[in-house]
Design an enzyme around this catalytic site. Sequence first.
Site, PDB file in Angstrom:
ATOM      1  CB  CYS A  70      -5.612   5.720  32.741  1.00 10.30           C
ATOM      2  SG  CYS A  70      -3.693   5.926  33.495  1.00 10.30           S
TER       3      CYS A  70
ATOM      4  CD  GLU B  41      -1.129  13.014  31.868  1.00 13.89           C
ATOM      5  OE1 GLU B  41      -1.250  12.095  31.157  1.00 13.89           O
ATOM      6  OE2 GLU B  41       0.012  13.691  31.534  1.00 13.89           O
TER       7      GLU B  41
HETATM    8  P1  NDP Z   1     -13.169  11.560  37.171  1.00 16.11           P
HETATM    9  O1  NDP Z   1     -12.955  12.331  36.043  1.00 16.11           O
HETATM   10  O2  NDP Z   1     -14.626  11.039  37.549  1.00 16.11           O
HETATM   11  O3  NDP Z   1     -12.607  12.436  38.474  1.00 16.11           O
HETATM   12  C1  NDP Z   1     -11.440  12.824  38.855  1.00 16.11           C
HETATM   13  C2  NDP Z   1     -11.056  13.473  39.680  1.00 16.11           C
HETATM   14  O4  NDP Z   1     -11.834  14.867  39.290  1.00 16.11           O
HETATM   15  C3  NDP Z   1     -11.679  13.500  40.998  1.00 16.11           C
HETATM   16  O5  NDP Z   1     -11.013  14.011  41.949  1.00 16.11           O
HETATM   17  C4  NDP Z   1     -13.291  14.082  40.995  1.00 16.11           C
HETATM   18  O6  NDP Z   1     -13.549  14.244  42.274  1.00 16.11           O
HETATM   19  C5  NDP Z   1     -12.718  15.319  40.297  1.00 16.11           C
HETATM   20  N1  NDP Z   1     -13.913  15.961  39.584  1.00 16.11           N
HETATM   21  C6  NDP Z   1     -15.185  15.597  39.516  1.00 16.11           C
HETATM   22  N2  NDP Z   1     -15.888  16.717  38.686  1.00 16.11           N
HETATM   23  C7  NDP Z   1     -15.304  17.594  38.951  1.00 16.11           C
HETATM   24  C8  NDP Z   1     -15.138  19.055  38.204  1.00 16.11           C
HETATM   25  N3  NDP Z   1     -16.514  19.553  37.738  1.00 16.11           N
HETATM   26  N4  NDP Z   1     -14.252  19.932  38.287  1.00 16.11           N
HETATM   27  C9  NDP Z   1     -12.993  19.512  38.826  1.00 16.11           C
HETATM   28  N5  NDP Z   1     -12.819  18.333  39.415  1.00 16.11           N
HETATM   29  C10 NDP Z   1     -13.715  17.315  39.397  1.00 16.11           C
HETATM   30  O7  NDP Z   1     -12.212  10.320  37.049  1.00 16.11           O
HETATM   31  P2  NDP Z   1     -12.196   9.217  37.890  1.00 16.11           P
HETATM   32  O8  NDP Z   1     -11.774   9.495  39.532  1.00 16.11           O
HETATM   33  O9  NDP Z   1     -13.438   8.173  37.885  1.00 16.11           O
HETATM   34  O10 NDP Z   1     -10.846   8.227  37.467  1.00 16.11           O
HETATM   35  C11 NDP Z   1     -11.051   7.349  36.248  1.00 16.11           C
HETATM   36  C12 NDP Z   1     -10.547   8.073  35.020  1.00 16.11           C
HETATM   37  O11 NDP Z   1      -8.986   8.382  35.075  1.00 16.11           O
HETATM   38  C13 NDP Z   1     -10.483   7.040  33.781  1.00 16.11           C
HETATM   39  O12 NDP Z   1     -10.994   7.701  32.732  1.00 16.11           O
HETATM   40  C14 NDP Z   1      -8.982   6.776  33.806  1.00 16.11           C
HETATM   41  O13 NDP Z   1      -8.568   6.332  32.509  1.00 16.11           O
HETATM   42  C15 NDP Z   1      -8.671   8.146  34.010  1.00 16.11           C
HETATM   43  N6  NDP Z   1      -7.076   8.163  34.459  1.00 16.11           N
HETATM   44  C16 NDP Z   1      -6.273   8.642  33.673  1.00 16.11           C
HETATM   45  C17 NDP Z   1      -4.760   8.516  33.977  1.00 16.11           C
HETATM   46  C18 NDP Z   1      -3.774   9.092  33.026  1.00 16.11           C
HETATM   47  O14 NDP Z   1      -2.627   9.305  33.657  1.00 16.11           O
HETATM   48  N7  NDP Z   1      -4.081   9.644  31.882  1.00 16.11           N
HETATM   49  C19 NDP Z   1      -4.355   7.989  35.134  1.00 16.11           C
HETATM   50  C20 NDP Z   1      -5.453   7.321  35.878  1.00 16.11           C
HETATM   51  C21 NDP Z   1      -6.652   7.602  35.669  1.00 16.11           C
HETATM   52  P3  NDP Z   1     -14.708  13.230  42.792  1.00 16.11           P
HETATM   53  O15 NDP Z   1     -13.869  11.878  42.737  1.00 16.11           O
HETATM   54  O16 NDP Z   1     -14.954  13.994  43.983  1.00 16.11           O
HETATM   55  O17 NDP Z   1     -15.923  13.038  41.780  1.00 16.11           O
END
Ligand code: NDP
Length: 500
Positions: free
Chosen positions: A279, A245
């Site tokens: 999102c 997602e």
């Molecule tokens: P990120 O992609 O930065 O992070 C998402 C999660 O992935 C966090 O828990 C993060 O940890 C973790 N993460 C980071 N690097 C890695 C890796 N290499 N491998 C595995 N996991 C990793 O997104 P954001 O938290 O900034 O969220 C915002 C984004 O989410 C926006 O693009 C938004 O559109 C999207 N979103 C999509 C939704 C949907 O349903 N389609 C709903 C809500 C948001 P850490 O935070 O510790 O870096």
Amino acid sequence: MTAVHVPGTPIIEDGRLVSTSPATGAEAGRLPVATAEDVARAVDRARAAGEWWAGLGFTGRRERLLRWRGVIARRIEELAELVHTEGGKPVGDAVVEILTALEHIDWAARNARRVLGPRRVRSRLILAEFTGHLEYQPYGVVGVIGPWNYPVFTPIGSAAYALAAGNAVVFKPSEYTPAVGQWLVDRFAEVVPEQPVFTAVHGLGDVGAALCRSGVAKVAFTGSTATAKKVMAACAESLTPVLLEAGGKDAMIVDADADLDAAAEACVWGALTNAGQTCIGIERVYAVDQVFDAFVDKVVARAGRLTVGPDGADLGPITMPSQLDVIRRHIDDAVGRGGRAVLGGPDAVQPPYVHPTVLVDVPEDSTAVREETFGPTLTVNRVRDVDEAVDRANALSYGLGGSVFGRKRAVAVARRLRSGMASVNSALTFAGMSTLPFGGVGDSGFGRIHAEDGLREFGRAKSITRRRARSLLPSMTFERTPADVARLVKVAKLMYGRNR
Ligand code: NDP
């Protein structure tokens, strides 16, 4: 010289992840950081717990999931306050988010048996001597990785469905909202104290990466498109299936016969709720020429009334301080290329806040139109007709949700949007309807959470055939005779040889 701590930026202190309020810098949570070994151990423990949980059956799990829902609902004010402190979201918005999540737990718990449970499947004339049996069996341990912007709704959209399907879940909350993640897990442990069925591992992105490589049977990721690609690459090493997602750049289309007041109200909410950090937030609007000016006036009037600030305001701070630069760049780019700010503008960025900004006549190739801004900004562009609106809305690689305002053509237009979801005469409502699947296309990811498709994401179809009688026309056996084969040829022509 010690570095100045920017409020809201998580830090690691003595092996603990410390989250702080982006508005005040007040500490919100302090959780132990997991090593890769800790993650592997958590997954091992979850594997055994998952077997126990699966053994409870649909009835046992439903009863416990409904108790979990009950605990969260009774403590909704406490959770909303924590969401507010840790991420900055206004308490009212947090309440709406939690309410939506409660609905999903409820639906998943009540419908898992119907959707996933064992059932007889009717055979057709061919193989009529067999019955079919279908059920969806749990994967085992599902890794859930969540973002910070909806720290209750997004992980529950995966976790509640995965749990209802009989899986254990190891959850990696965003580093910005670990306390909210731990709160959800702690409440679950209160109602399921026997086994670590739903647990959390905390830390930065490397902990999420470790979870992908930990031997979980499936990963459900919600976050940015860039990270989704990394998650998929890590999971590819072990052929671990993924549900992604990812980000979006959702458009609203306003047709000539739209109710403009309703459209403006929904647009302002859809674009600016949670300070635009959604999102499925509306980031672009295409309004047809006849109604463009009136629509923009109404949007500006409503958005201009909103308050911005720490407590009790309509818009809270930007949760992730680094996002402020992105928002500023998008506004600057739009204005630099000839777009006009009819509300807000470059000065709207006042860290940690951004004031509502409405940009019109923005070139379609500017970053404000093409990239996810994730702030309380909106572009509104004029189009000839809905066909042009659909073309422009569909021009990006993202395809998450969308909205259409109008009467005669609205549903037809919604169906033409290249997106996984759309709302007609409202915005974002599909997220709260537990009977509808949620997910995107293209750069917005694949797979579906919520509803029946969301339950099936977390169960593997298991198909069994059972012989009921001797075969009158043996086919799958070396015992068949040339005469049997000749009869099979006749059957093939009789049953399938027609064009209708
Ligand atoms: P990120 O992609 O930065 O992070 C998402 C999660 O992935 C966090 O828990 C993060 O940890 C973790 N993460 C980071 N690097 C890695 C890796 N290499 N491998 C595995 N996991 C990793 O997104 P954001 O938290 O900034 O969220 C915002 C984004 O989410 C926006 O693009 C938004 O559109 C999207 N979103 C999509 C939704 C949907 O349903 N389609 C709903 C809500 C948001 P850490 O935070 O510790 O870096």
